[in-house]
Every structure is written in C-alpha cells, then in structure tokens.
Design a protein around this motif. Structure first.
Motif, PDB file in Angstrom:
ATOM      1  N   ALA A   6      29.437  51.318 140.338  1.00 31.36           N
ATOM      2  CA  ALA A   6      30.793  51.387 140.893  1.00 31.36           C
ATOM      3  C   ALA A   6      31.841  50.893 139.908  1.00 31.36           C
ATOM      4  CB  ALA A   6      30.866  50.600 142.198  1.00 31.36           C
ATOM      5  N   SER A   7      31.568  49.778 139.227  1.00 26.90           N
ATOM      6  CA  SER A   7      32.566  49.222 138.308  1.00 26.90           C
ATOM      7  C   SER A   7      32.774  50.135 137.101  1.00 26.90           C
ATOM      8  CB  SER A   7      32.149  47.823 137.853  1.00 26.90           C
ATOM      9  OG  SER A   7      30.893  47.852 137.197  1.00 26.90           O
ATOM     10  N   ILE A   8      31.702  50.778 136.636  1.00 26.74           N
ATOM     11  CA  ILE A   8      31.808  51.693 135.493  1.00 26.74           C
ATOM     12  C   ILE A   8      32.584  52.940 135.894  1.00 26.74           C
ATOM     13  CG2 ILE A   8      30.484  53.085 133.857  1.00 26.74           C
ATOM     14  CD1 ILE A   8      28.169  51.038 134.331  1.00 26.74           C
ATOM     15  N   MET A   9      32.244  53.502 137.043  1.00 25.57           N
ATOM     16  CA  MET A   9      32.923  54.696 137.532  1.00 25.57           C
ATOM     17  C   MET A   9      34.389  54.395 137.827  1.00 25.57           C
ATOM     18  SD  MET A   9      29.734  55.947 139.927  1.00 25.57           S
ATOM     19  CE  MET A   9      30.465  57.405 140.665  1.00 25.57           C
ATOM     20  N   ALA A  10      34.659  53.201 138.360  1.00 31.72           N
ATOM     21  CA  ALA A  10      36.038  52.816 138.669  1.00 31.72           C
ATOM     22  C   ALA A  10      36.890  52.715 137.406  1.00 31.72           C
ATOM     23  CB  ALA A  10      36.057  51.496 139.434  1.00 31.72           C
TER      24      ALA A  10
END
Length: 256
Positions: free
Chosen positions: A118-122
């Motif tokens: 999630a943090s990478i995609m965000a």
C-alpha cells in the motif's frame, strides 16, 4: 464511529528506526521485484523488465477522465467520452493502465494480505495525482459494506488512502462515506449492470455532513473500471455539500 486521522509528522527518531528496520528486513527477506519476484538491489521496486511492461499513464491525457491520448491535443484537452457523458466527479487520475503488472500488484494487495504494498503504491499515486493530492482537504476511500469488511478483514482502498494520508499529512476521513447496502461484486458485470448495482449504495451520514461541506475530497479506489462505483460515491459526496471531488486510483481500464 467516525474518525479522521490527524496529519502525521515523521520525527527523526522514527526515520532512524525505519532505516534500521529496512536493513533488518533485507537480511531476513531479500529485496525482490514487486512484479515478478526476481532478486533486486533494494525493496519496493520493479525490475527493468516489469518496469518496461508497466503502462504508466503520462501526459498528454484527458483532463477530466485521465485517459491517455495517443497524440497531444493541447493544454486542457478533454476527451469526446468526457464531453458526451460528463462524470459526477470533477477529474480522475491513475498511476497505470490495468495490465499484467497492475493486476498483479492490485491482486496481491487485495487478496494476498500484502498490505506492505500500500505505501509503495500510494507513493506512485501521489506522483500520478500531479499536485491534486496536495490540494485536497480530506482523503476518503471507497468504503466496503460492514459485512464484506468482516469477511475480507480489510479494505484495500482504505489501506491505499491511509498510506496517502501518511505520506502527505492530509486528514484521512474514515466514516465520512459509508456503503449503506451490500452490493454484488462488480467483477463480471457489464457497464449498465454495474451502474444499477451501486446506484444509491453510498451516503454521507448526517452526523458528519458538516465535516465535508464545502471541502475538496480526494476519493481513493484501487481500480477504475467503468467508473460506476466512483460516480455513485461522488454523487453521494456532492449531495452532502462537497465542493470538489478528485478520483485517484492505482490503475484504470482504458476502454471498459
């Protein structure tokens, strides 16, 4: 219960702890490509092959739908589709077109408990937003019905929106938009069936309407397919007095 996460400030101590944790993680779990799992030099990236295969959306694109143009149409160009059938939101942006790489990342986040993605995609979503995330007053995810949330255990859209809020320091509005009835899964439904399925499914509770009135909302989902879901959500937000709705997704289907 409605909660709005406060803007986060990352202290120097937390940065040091994060750096140490990353080094320890690399010792236990070697960094691999997010797309194909080949060994990489560092965590959180794509190998050259997967990077070249990922269809990132870059300008020129429709200023309303965010769909890429084959040729530059000039500044502020709007696609015929947006002119023929204007959406209920004001603009939409996405990181990449929905292909093999995007599908793999979304599927692992949604079904395989890969919440670390999630943090990478965000971070990619912030870049794709091209300044629109920073202009938002509050970040709101597409909600799941409470029964589906119990069976699935987490909402992938909320994980993306939470990561966006942490990255940008924007308020995270959980409970500002709710799904008041359980709908069928959209997968496998045609465009008209999708629209019927989510019509009237979302609402802003009366108790929190004051929190969104006149605000600029960033509406977050994982994949934009036909736009039925985000349009239904945007209508609910606008009925509650929201001034501006920007849709930001990780991936989008260019031609549903």
């Amino acid at each position: 219960m409605v909660t709005i996460d406060p803007p986060g400030q990352v202290s120097a101590v937390r940065k040091q702890v994060g750096a140490l944790w990353s080094r320890l993680l690399s010792l236990v779990y070697p960094p691999v490509c997010l797309g194909c799992s080949v060994i990489m030099a560092r965590h959180g990236g794509l190998c050259p092959t997967c990077w070249s295969g990922a269809e990132f959306i870059e300008r020129p694109y429709c200023e309303v739908l965010g769909v890429p143009f084959a040729h530059d149409q000039g500044e502020g160009a709007i696609s015929p589709a947006a002119l023929a059938e204007p959406p209920d939101y004001h603009r939409a942006r996405a990181v990449m077109l929905y292909g093999d790489i995007a599908a793999s990342l979304v599927h692992r986040l949604k079904y395989n408990d890969r919440l670390d993605l999630a943090s990478i995609m965000a971070a990619w979503m912030v870049r794709a937003g091209d300044g629109l995330v920073e202009k938002a007053d509050v970040i709101v995810p597409i909600p799941l019905h409470r029964l589906r949330l119990l069976s699935r255990r987490y909402n992938q859209s909320a994980e993306l929106s939470r990561a966006l809020a942490r990255l940008t320091g924007k308020p995270h509005g959980i409970g500002l938009l709710v799904r008041r009835r359980q709908t069928r899964q959209q997968v496998g439904l045609g465009e008209k069936a999708r629209q019927r399925n989510v019509r009237g499914a979302f609402v802003v509770p009366d108790a929190v309407k004051a929190d969104v009135t006149g605000k600029r909302v960033l509406l977050v989902d994982d994949v934009y397919t036909t736009g039925a879901t985000v349009n239904a959500a945007a209508r609910a937000l606008k009925r509650a007095g929201v001034a501006d709705v920007t849709v930001l997704t990780f991936a989008r289907v260019p031609d549903p």
